[in-house]
Design a protein around this motif. Structure first.
Motif, short mmCIF file in Angstrom:
data_model
loop_
_atom_site.label_atom_id
_atom_site.label_comp_id
_atom_site.label_asym_id
_atom_site.label_seq_id
_atom_site.Cartn_x
_atom_site.Cartn_y
_atom_site.Cartn_z
N VAL A 338 0.84 -1.21 0.00
CA VAL A 338 0.00 0.00 0.00
C VAL A 338 0.87 1.25 0.00
O VAL A 338 0.59 2.20 -0.73
CB VAL A 338 -0.94 0.00 1.24
N PHE A 339 1.94 1.21 0.80
CA PHE A 339 2.79 2.40 0.92
C PHE A 339 4.06 2.24 0.10
O PHE A 339 4.58 1.14 -0.09
CB PHE A 339 3.17 2.63 2.39
N PHE A 340 4.52 3.38 -0.38
CA PHE A 340 5.81 3.44 -1.09
C PHE A 340 6.77 4.20 -0.19
O PHE A 340 6.52 5.35 0.18
CB PHE A 340 5.64 4.14 -2.43
N ARG A 341 7.86 3.56 0.19
CA ARG A 341 8.87 4.19 1.04
C ARG A 341 10.09 4.53 0.21
O ARG A 341 10.60 3.69 -0.52
CB ARG A 341 9.26 3.26 2.20
N GLN A 342 10.54 5.76 0.35
CA GLN A 342 11.70 6.20 -0.43
C GLN A 342 12.59 7.05 0.46
O GLN A 342 12.12 7.92 1.19
CB GLN A 342 11.25 7.00 -1.65
N GLU A 343 13.88 6.82 0.39
CA GLU A 343 14.83 7.57 1.22
C GLU A 343 14.98 8.99 0.68
O GLU A 343 15.28 9.20 -0.49
CB GLU A 343 16.19 6.87 1.23
N ARG A 344 14.73 9.96 1.52
CA ARG A 344 14.88 11.37 1.17
C ARG A 344 15.85 12.03 2.15
O ARG A 344 16.17 11.48 3.21
CB ARG A 344 13.53 12.09 1.21
N VAL A 345 16.29 13.22 1.82
CA VAL A 345 17.25 13.96 2.64
C VAL A 345 16.52 15.10 3.34
O VAL A 345 15.83 15.90 2.69
CB VAL A 345 18.41 14.51 1.79
N GLY A 346 16.66 15.17 4.65
CA GLY A 346 15.96 16.17 5.44
C GLY A 346 16.88 17.23 6.01
O GLY A 346 17.96 17.50 5.48
N ARG A 347 16.44 17.84 7.13
CA ARG A 347 17.21 18.92 7.74
C ARG A 347 18.59 18.45 8.16
O ARG A 347 18.77 17.34 8.65
CB ARG A 347 16.44 19.46 8.96
N ASP A 348 19.56 19.34 7.94
CA ASP A 348 20.97 19.06 8.26
C ASP A 348 21.52 17.87 7.49
O ASP A 348 22.51 17.25 7.89
CB ASP A 348 21.16 18.83 9.76
N GLY A 349 20.87 17.51 6.37
CA GLY A 349 21.36 16.42 5.53
C GLY A 349 21.05 15.03 6.03
O GLY A 349 21.56 14.05 5.46
N ARG A 350 20.20 14.93 7.07
CA ARG A 350 19.87 13.61 7.60
C ARG A 350 18.85 12.92 6.70
O ARG A 350 17.90 13.54 6.23
CB ARG A 350 19.32 13.73 9.02
N LYS A 351 19.05 11.61 6.48
CA LYS A 351 18.16 10.84 5.62
C LYS A 351 17.01 10.24 6.43
O LYS A 351 17.17 9.94 7.61
CB LYS A 351 18.94 9.73 4.91
N PHE A 352 15.86 10.09 5.77
CA PHE A 352 14.70 9.50 6.44
C PHE A 352 13.83 8.81 5.38
O PHE A 352 13.87 9.18 4.19
CB PHE A 352 13.89 10.57 7.18
N PRO A 353 13.02 7.82 5.78
CA PRO A 353 12.14 7.14 4.83
C PRO A 353 10.82 7.93 4.66
O PRO A 353 10.01 7.99 5.58
CB PRO A 353 11.89 5.78 5.49
N MET A 354 10.61 8.52 3.51
CA MET A 354 9.39 9.28 3.25
C MET A 354 8.29 8.33 2.78
O MET A 354 8.53 7.44 1.96
CB MET A 354 9.62 10.35 2.19
N LEU A 355 7.09 8.52 3.29
CA LEU A 355 5.96 7.66 2.98
C LEU A 355 5.02 8.30 1.98
O LEU A 355 4.78 9.52 2.01
CB LEU A 355 5.17 7.34 4.26
N LYS A 356 4.51 7.46 1.07
CA LYS A 356 3.48 7.88 0.12
C LYS A 356 2.57 6.68 -0.14
O LYS A 356 3.00 5.53 0.02
CB LYS A 356 4.09 8.35 -1.21
N PHE A 357 1.33 6.95 -0.54
CA PHE A 357 0.53 5.87 -1.07
C PHE A 357 1.13 5.45 -2.41
O PHE A 357 1.50 6.32 -3.22
CB PHE A 357 -0.92 6.31 -1.28
N ARG A 358 1.22 4.16 -2.64
CA ARG A 358 1.79 3.70 -3.91
C ARG A 358 0.84 4.06 -5.06
O ARG A 358 -0.31 3.64 -5.09
CB ARG A 358 2.01 2.18 -3.88
N SER A 359 1.34 4.86 -6.00
CA SER A 359 0.54 5.28 -7.14
C SER A 359 1.05 4.67 -8.45
O SER A 359 0.49 4.94 -9.51
CB SER A 359 0.54 6.81 -7.25
N MET A 360 2.11 3.87 -8.37
CA MET A 360 2.69 3.23 -9.55
C MET A 360 2.73 1.72 -9.35
O MET A 360 2.48 1.21 -8.25
CB MET A 360 4.10 3.75 -9.81
N VAL A 361 3.07 1.04 -10.41
CA VAL A 361 3.21 -0.41 -10.32
C VAL A 361 4.39 -0.74 -9.42
O VAL A 361 5.31 0.08 -9.23
CB VAL A 361 3.43 -1.03 -11.72
N ALA A 362 4.38 -1.90 -8.82
CA ALA A 362 5.48 -2.32 -7.95
C ALA A 362 6.79 -2.33 -8.71
O ALA A 362 6.86 -2.79 -9.86
CB ALA A 362 5.18 -3.70 -7.37
#
Length: 497
Positions: A338-362
């Protein structure tokens, strides 16, 4: 003689060969500004109507349609309120043209006038022991404020729409070096609703350097600005930083423009810094521009984080039925999580897993290399308008940004903010220049200036400029404005693909 030379240069330009020169000479500054008086009169009448409606509403709610014997004094107050309301607007200078049409200053002054009126009514009624129904005043003044703000906002939006179609504009001359002129010309074209119609430019070397630059006729050198303004009654002169127009030369230009109807605009070198961070202070007998540090820490940062996390938690609770419905739709229409997790870069360059509803094929993220040559993005970000990886439900989710809702969880966890720069991928960060690293001073946002300014339709340079502008000028009111505009951007769906 010089005026005639300037006119000849305009006639020789390809842009003016289609009758534009004749129209420019025939209109004149007075004719182009004639609509301003009618606009002020219309909001003046709207303010009176708003106050009268609020007064009648307050009176009926407080005393009923038939009134009451003890309500006679309040009836007189209700009838006088429109006049007092307009007087408060005059004291707060809400009808001055420099505060109208653009920016939030007009609306701040309306709020100030309302607060001033409430304070005045309370003080006068206490001092003279007047019998004024507090319930009536407490209801009528806020209603008058809301109606006044609403009618002014509607009129402003109508003006912006007409300006975007070429009406109610003022002619503008850009003065400076080529790079600055080109950047400002692009910005003015992007913000057409501001009402500036660029008719030409003045650059070092003038017509000897080029007959036309960036699609604009070169009307002369930097020392021919006054001749150009007088020859064609230019409404606005926008001057960019240049060594030729130093303090003394710029001061003399301002003096000469006082003999014309043209307004003088100065573009600061720190163009993305504005608002409360910039003030003019006397230093060693000179009025110097003082630039405060961006307030990214301390109490204001704590307030922003508290507001973000609380609002996100309430949003998850309120939107629970919607989130459940989307979860079922994604599960039933395509294979995969259901969810798509993707590593993004946040404050001070720290990485975190950003969540989205999956809108594309697996596995869609592994197909990017195969589609890279067909990208509709801005050269750094991969975007494709008719992306074959998007599912049928995903098209709807992306059209209205519903796939972004799980990021409320990221906000609650403290990895993102409700408002901030767009959360980037590590591959994007590796291509960043020095300016773009400024965005890591704040958390990325669920929405931001990028969301209300075109999203995927933005060029890379525009994305850089917008992210830096947000970081440099952050405030809680700025966040509220972006959140307000996000609703309209999502419903329009512009740049969403």
């Amino acid at each position: 003689m010089r005026d005639e030379t300037v006119r000849h240069a305009l006639r020789s330009s390809s842009r003016y060969a289609h009758g534009f020169t004749a129209r420019l000479r025939g209109e004149g500054t007075v004719a182009r500004r004639a609509w301003r008086g009618a606009y002020v009169r219309s909001i003046f009448a709207g303010d009176i109507a708003s106050a009268l409606t609020a007064a009648m509403t307050g009176y009926v709610v407080r005393f009923g349609p038939a009134g009451a014997p003890e309500a006679r004094v309040s009836l007189w107050v209700a009838l006088v309120l429109p006049l007092v309301w307009v007087a408060a607007m005059l004291v707060a200078r809400t009808y001055e043209q420099r505060f109208l049409w653009l920016g939030a200053e007009e609306f701040r002054r309306v709020f100030f006038a309302a607060a001033l009126l409430l304070a005045a009514v309370g003080t006068v009624s206490w001092a003279f022991k007047l019998e004024v129904a507090r319930g009536f005043v407490i209801l009528a003044v806020p209603v008058a404020t809301l109606l006044t703000l609403a009618q002014r906002y509607v009129r402003r939006r109508s003006l912006h729409r007409q300006r975007a179609h070429g009406r109610f504009q003022q002619t503008t001359l850009l003065v400076g070096h080529r790079a600055g002129v080109q950047a400002l010309h692009e910005q003015v074209d992007r913000e057409a609703y501001h009402g500036y119609r660029v008719v030409g430019c003045a650059i070092p070397g003038g017509r000897d350097a080029a007959a036309e630059f960036d699609g604009l006729p070169v009307l002369g050198d930097l020392d021919e600005v006054i001749d150009i303004v007088r020859g064609f009654e230019v409404d606005t002169v926008a001057v960019l930083p240049s060594p030729e127009l130093d303090g003394a030369a710029l001061r003399r230009l301002g003096w000469k423009l006082e003999d014309t109807r043209a307004e003088l605009l100065l573009a600061p070198a720190v163009s993305e810094v504005a608002g409360p961070r910039v003030s003019i202070r006397p230093v060693a007998g000179l009025p110097l521009l003082h630039m405060e540090r961006p307030e990214l820490r301390g109490a204001r940062r704590f307030t922003k984080e508290a507001f973000d996390r609380t609002s996100a938690a309430l949003g998850l609770l309120f939107l629970a039925p919607v989130l459940l419905g989307i979860t079922l739709a994604v599960t039933m229409t395509s294979d995969g999580p259901v969810f798509f997790r993707q590593e993004r870069v946040g404050r001070d360059g720290r990485k975190f897993p950003m969540l989205k509803f999956r809108s594309m094929v697996a596995g869609a993220d592994r197909m990017v290399d195969d589609l890279a040559d067909e990208s509709d993005g801005n050269g750094v970000l991969f975007k494709k308008k008719d992306d074959p990886r998007v599912t049928s439900v995903g098209k709807i989710l992306r059209r209205y940004s519903l796939d972004e809702l799980p990021q409320l969880i990221n906000v609650v966890r403290g990895e993102m903010s409700l408002v901030g720069p767009r959360p980037p991928l590590q591959t994007e960060v590796e291509r960043y220049g020095y300016d773009m690293h400024r965005r890591f001073l704040v958390k990325p946002g669920l929405t931001g200036l990028w969301q209300v300014s075109g999203r995927s339709d933005l060029s890379w340079d525009d994305s850089v400029r917008i992210d830096v502008r947000y970081v440099e000028n952050w405030s809680l009111m700025f966040d509220f404005m972006i959140l307000w505009k996000t609703a309209g951007a999502v419903l329009r769906g512009s740049g969403a693909y």
